[in-house]
Design a protein around this motif. Sequence first.
Motif, short mmCIF file in Angstrom:
data_model
loop_
_atom_site.label_atom_id
_atom_site.label_comp_id
_atom_site.label_asym_id
_atom_site.label_seq_id
_atom_site.Cartn_x
_atom_site.Cartn_y
_atom_site.Cartn_z
N PHE A 11 0.89 -1.11 -0.02
CA PHE A 11 -0.05 0.03 -0.09
C PHE A 11 1.11 1.14 -0.20
O PHE A 11 1.83 1.21 0.74
N ASP A 12 0.55 2.23 -0.83
CA ASP A 12 1.10 3.46 -0.91
C ASP A 12 0.77 4.08 0.20
O ASP A 12 -0.28 4.01 0.67
N THR A 13 1.58 5.28 0.77
CA THR A 13 1.23 5.99 1.91
C THR A 13 0.59 7.24 1.21
O THR A 13 0.57 8.18 2.07
N ASN A 14 0.47 7.71 0.09
CA ASN A 14 0.07 8.99 -0.19
C ASN A 14 -1.39 9.38 0.24
O ASN A 14 -1.57 10.49 0.47
N PHE A 15 -2.36 8.23 0.26
CA PHE A 15 -3.78 8.51 0.92
C PHE A 15 -3.62 9.05 2.37
O PHE A 15 -4.06 9.88 2.72
N ALA A 16 -2.78 8.50 3.10
CA ALA A 16 -2.45 8.78 4.30
C ALA A 16 -1.84 10.08 4.48
O ALA A 16 -2.00 10.86 5.54
N ALA A 17 -0.87 10.39 3.70
CA ALA A 17 -0.55 11.86 3.69
C ALA A 17 -1.34 12.82 3.33
O ALA A 17 -1.26 13.88 4.16
N ASP A 18 -2.47 12.63 2.44
CA ASP A 18 -3.47 13.60 2.39
C ASP A 18 -4.30 13.87 3.75
O ASP A 18 -4.72 14.60 4.20
N THR A 20 -3.17 13.18 6.81
CA THR A 20 -2.35 14.07 7.69
C THR A 20 -2.37 15.36 7.57
O THR A 20 -2.56 16.16 8.18
N ILE A 21 -2.55 15.77 6.16
CA ILE A 21 -2.23 17.20 5.61
C ILE A 21 -3.92 17.87 6.11
O ILE A 21 -3.84 18.96 6.87
N LEU A 38 1.13 30.94 18.03
CA LEU A 38 1.52 30.65 16.44
C LEU A 38 2.85 30.82 16.42
O LEU A 38 3.27 31.81 17.17
N PRO A 39 3.64 30.62 15.37
CA PRO A 39 3.22 29.72 14.19
C PRO A 39 3.23 28.35 14.49
O PRO A 39 3.43 28.03 15.48
N LEU A 40 2.99 27.48 13.68
CA LEU A 40 2.80 26.01 13.69
C LEU A 40 3.86 25.34 12.80
O LEU A 40 3.98 25.96 11.57
N PHE A 41 4.50 24.54 13.34
CA PHE A 41 5.50 23.66 12.19
C PHE A 41 4.87 22.36 12.12
O PHE A 41 4.05 21.89 13.07
N THR A 42 5.12 21.49 10.93
CA THR A 42 4.35 20.43 10.54
C THR A 42 5.27 19.32 11.80
O THR A 42 6.28 19.65 12.21
N SER A 43 4.33 18.34 11.89
CA SER A 43 4.81 17.05 12.56
C SER A 43 4.93 16.00 11.86
O SER A 43 5.17 15.05 12.46
N CYS A 44 4.71 16.24 10.70
CA CYS A 44 4.75 14.79 9.86
C CYS A 44 5.96 14.19 9.53
O CYS A 44 6.02 13.02 8.98
N ARG A 66 -0.02 16.05 15.13
CA ARG A 66 -0.14 14.72 14.31
C ARG A 66 0.93 14.06 13.91
O ARG A 66 2.22 14.29 14.12
N LYS A 67 0.74 12.67 13.42
CA LYS A 67 1.59 11.64 13.12
C LYS A 67 2.10 11.76 11.43
O LYS A 67 1.33 12.30 10.77
N SER A 68 3.32 11.19 11.37
CA SER A 68 3.66 10.87 10.03
C SER A 68 2.69 10.03 9.13
O SER A 68 1.73 9.28 9.81
#
Length: 131
Positions: A11-18, A20-21, A38-44, A66-68
Amino acid sequence: MVRRIGVNEVFDTNFAADLTIMEEATELIERIKSGAKLPLFTSCSPGWIKYVEHFYPELFEYTLTRKSRGKTQAPLLNLLCKSGIYPKRSSVLSIMPCTAKKFEAGRPELSGETNQRRTWMWCCQHENLLV
């Protein structure tokens, strides 16, 4: 190669990346509405989280919670196994290029979702594909 190490489905993780975003965007909106810092930095990126924790701990409160994408996808795959769509004896193996993903899998607050984490380099070495 992955079939030789016992992998039956990929399974590709692109769906999970969406996913996460979308979760990160929701958290940003909630923080803006509540007047939180603020600001906020990504946690992925587990590498980024480890870097902030070790070198700039004062910025950690500005990271999203959020998680990766790998850690986002693992519970979904486990749910498919438990629901009978895939065999119940299935396990989730993530093969990622980033060694920080292995660190993320070992974090106590994120444990139990992924059975194993391996780098692509490990798979190549395991299968004697490296010269």
